[in-house]
Design a protein around this motif. Structure first.
Motif, PDB file in Angstrom:
ATOM      1  N   TYR A 163       0.792  -1.237   0.000  1.00 28.09           N
ATOM      2  CA  TYR A 163       0.000   0.000   0.000  1.00 28.09           C
ATOM      3  C   TYR A 163       0.824   1.288   0.000  1.00 28.09           C
ATOM      4  O   TYR A 163       0.246   2.372   0.005  1.00 28.09           O
ATOM      5  N   VAL A 164       2.153   1.221   0.039  1.00 23.48           N
ATOM      6  CA  VAL A 164       2.950   2.452   0.016  1.00 23.48           C
ATOM      7  C   VAL A 164       3.941   2.382  -1.147  1.00 23.48           C
ATOM      8  O   VAL A 164       4.323   1.298  -1.590  1.00 23.48           O
ATOM      9  N   ASN A 165       4.345   3.547  -1.636  1.00 21.07           N
ATOM     10  CA  ASN A 165       5.360   3.591  -2.684  1.00 21.07           C
ATOM     11  C   ASN A 165       6.634   2.909  -2.211  1.00 21.07           C
ATOM     12  O   ASN A 165       6.966   2.942  -1.019  1.00 21.07           O
ATOM     13  N   THR A 166       7.356   2.342  -3.146  1.00 15.51           N
ATOM     14  CA  THR A 166       8.594   1.645  -2.797  1.00 15.51           C
ATOM     15  C   THR A 166       9.511   2.507  -1.929  1.00 15.51           C
ATOM     16  O   THR A 166      10.044   2.049  -0.922  1.00 15.51           O
ATOM     17  N   GLU A 167       9.678   3.770  -2.306  1.00 16.84           N
ATOM     18  CA  GLU A 167      10.595   4.633  -1.554  1.00 16.84           C
ATOM     19  C   GLU A 167      10.088   4.984  -0.163  1.00 16.84           C
ATOM     20  O   GLU A 167      10.856   5.477   0.669  1.00 16.84           O
ATOM     21  N   ASN A 168       8.810   4.721   0.113  1.00 12.52           N
ATOM     22  CA  ASN A 168       8.240   5.026   1.431  1.00 12.52           C
ATOM     23  C   ASN A 168       8.210   3.817   2.355  1.00 12.52           C
ATOM     24  O   ASN A 168       7.704   3.898   3.479  1.00 12.52           O
ATOM     25  N   ASN A 169       8.735   2.695   1.886  1.00 11.08           N
ATOM     26  CA  ASN A 169       8.797   1.495   2.712  1.00 11.08           C
ATOM     27  C   ASN A 169       9.848   1.663   3.811  1.00 11.08           C
ATOM     28  O   ASN A 169      10.858   2.348   3.620  1.00 11.08           O
ATOM     29  N   TRP A 170       9.643   1.025   4.963  1.00 12.24           N
ATOM     30  CA  TRP A 170      10.579   1.212   6.082  1.00 12.24           C
ATOM     31  C   TRP A 170      11.984   0.741   5.727  1.00 12.24           C
ATOM     32  O   TRP A 170      12.972   1.283   6.246  1.00 12.24           O
ATOM     33  N   THR A 171      12.095  -0.247   4.852  1.00 11.12           N
ATOM     34  CA  THR A 171      13.430  -0.736   4.472  1.00 11.12           C
ATOM     35  C   THR A 171      14.217   0.327   3.711  1.00 11.12           C
ATOM     36  O   THR A 171      15.429   0.482   3.905  1.00 11.12           O
ATOM     37  N   GLU A 172      13.523   1.071   2.840  1.00  5.78           N
ATOM     38  CA  GLU A 172      14.184   2.114   2.056  1.00  5.78           C
ATOM     39  C   GLU A 172      14.519   3.324   2.927  1.00  5.78           C
ATOM     40  O   GLU A 172      15.587   3.936   2.787  1.00  5.78           O
ATOM     41  N   ILE A 173      13.596   3.668   3.813  1.00  3.48           N
ATOM     42  CA  ILE A 173      13.831   4.795   4.721  1.00  3.48           C
ATOM     43  C   ILE A 173      15.016   4.497   5.632  1.00  3.48           C
ATOM     44  O   ILE A 173      15.886   5.353   5.853  1.00  3.48           O
ATOM     45  N   LEU A 174      15.061   3.272   6.155  1.00  2.00           N
ATOM     46  CA  LEU A 174      16.167   2.872   7.028  1.00  2.00           C
ATOM     47  C   LEU A 174      17.494   2.912   6.283  1.00  2.00           C
ATOM     48  O   LEU A 174      18.517   3.334   6.840  1.00  2.00           O
TER      49      LEU A 174
END
Length: 343
Positions: A124-135
């Protein structure tokens, strides 16, 4: 005659795997049982368009008959309950990622792999907004750009999460896609239902007892259910039946054997992450696994379910803000516990 039989056999295989595909697409919904069982009324339930079946490939294995992956090099746009359309970018290695990652890494690169289901995939979220990408961005900003750790000049987080995966599917995903990346650390997010889910048994029950489940739903629930709502119920009923038949301890024994085999494949550092609302029995199972495995850590991340801004009210998956909160919490844990050793 032989050609005719061959055609019939191929058709049967196609029909079976199409049915399984539909069930797997529905699997991400099975948390909605709280809505069904509490209200017995689904008129107000909002559902979304999930990943297109054309973008998924089934790859049956000897030990996992219903194993599947997303197709590579695709962009998938879905319309969830959020005010925007979520966009997934699937790279050439079937990973929900912004980047491509080469197999051989430089000695100055610290590489992390994340395992899990839809909460790790980033449904449900854009790839760049996933916790893995943010981390990944947070670690690069602090460890690399601020020169906190001279040992490394880059941190890579490679996300192997796939919606609907259980423990065994995640292990197979690592064997097929993750092992070649030679990670320094694995972060494995296991939420409250993952320790009790055996996907292949559930899928088999759904296929073998399809008529029974359809009749059960027809007699017990409203007749105007959508296919998605029916799929959610069928998955949930099958899951509950498997759990009742085997018993929790038997399921834990099966999961423990899977994790023992995983330990033979990967002997490096691992952080097992769960949420505070995970039942104590399941937490103890995870803690026992960590206790008996070298280079392992157990961490309970932020309770996103205590703040309605952090999860979708319809089925509890993290919102964009929820992913930010998870990333921030895991980042603080990694830094404060010196998980990435700079010595």
């Amino acid at each position: 005659m032989f050609n005719k039989l061959k055609w019939i056999d191929k058709n049967r295989v196609f029909i079976v795997f199409t049915l399984i595909l539909i069930v797997q697409l529905y699997a991400v919904y099975y948390l909605v049982k709280n809505i069904y069982y509490k209200n017995k009324n689904v008129k107000g339930l909002v559902v979304m368009n999930t990943i297109s079946k054309e973008d998924i490939t089934y790859k049956p294995l000897k030990n996992l008959l219903y194993y599947y992956e997303l197709n590579s090099n695709i962009e998938e746009v879905i319309s969830p309950w959020a005010k925007y359309k979520a966009k997934y970018t699937i790279n050439s290695d079937t990973l929900n990622e912004r980047y491509e990652y080469k197999e051989n890494k430089d000695n100055k690169v610290y590489r992390i792999i994340t395992l899990g289901d839809s909460y790790t995939f980033g449904l449900y979220v854009n790839t760049e907004n996933n916790w893995t990408e943010i981390l990944e961005d947070m670690l690069n900003n602090s460890i690399v750009e601020k020169n906190i750790c001279e040992k490394y000049n880059k941190v890579e987080i490679i996300n192997l999460g796939v919606y609907g995966y259980d423990i065994q599917y995640s292990v197979e995903r690592f064997n097929q896609r993750g092992k070649k990346y030679n990670p320094d650390l694995i972060i494995w997010l296991l939420k409250h239902d993952d320790t009790r889910q055996i996907a292949d048994l559930i899928n088999k029950a759904v296929v073998d007892k399809s008529d029974y489940y359809q009749e059960l739903i027809k007699n017990k629930y409203e007749t105007n259910l959508t296919d998605v709502q029916k799929g959610a119920l069928i998955w949930d009923i099958a899951h509950e039946e498997i759990q009742n038949t085997l018993g929790v301890q038997k399921i834990f024994t099966i999961q423990n054997e899977i994790l023992k085999n995983f330990n033979k494949t990967y002997k490096g550092k691992i952080v097992v992450v769960t949420f505070p609302n995970t039942p104590n029995e399941d937490k103890n199972f995870l803690k026992e696994y960590v206790k008996n495995r070298p280079n392992s850590n157990y961490f309970e991340t932020i309770d996103i379910f205590s703040d309605k801004k952090l999860y979708f009210l319809n089925d509890y998956h993290p919102t964009k803000e929820g992913h930010e909160a998870i990333a921030d919490d895991i980042y603080s844990y990694i830094i404060s516990n010196n998980i990435i050793s700079c010595n």
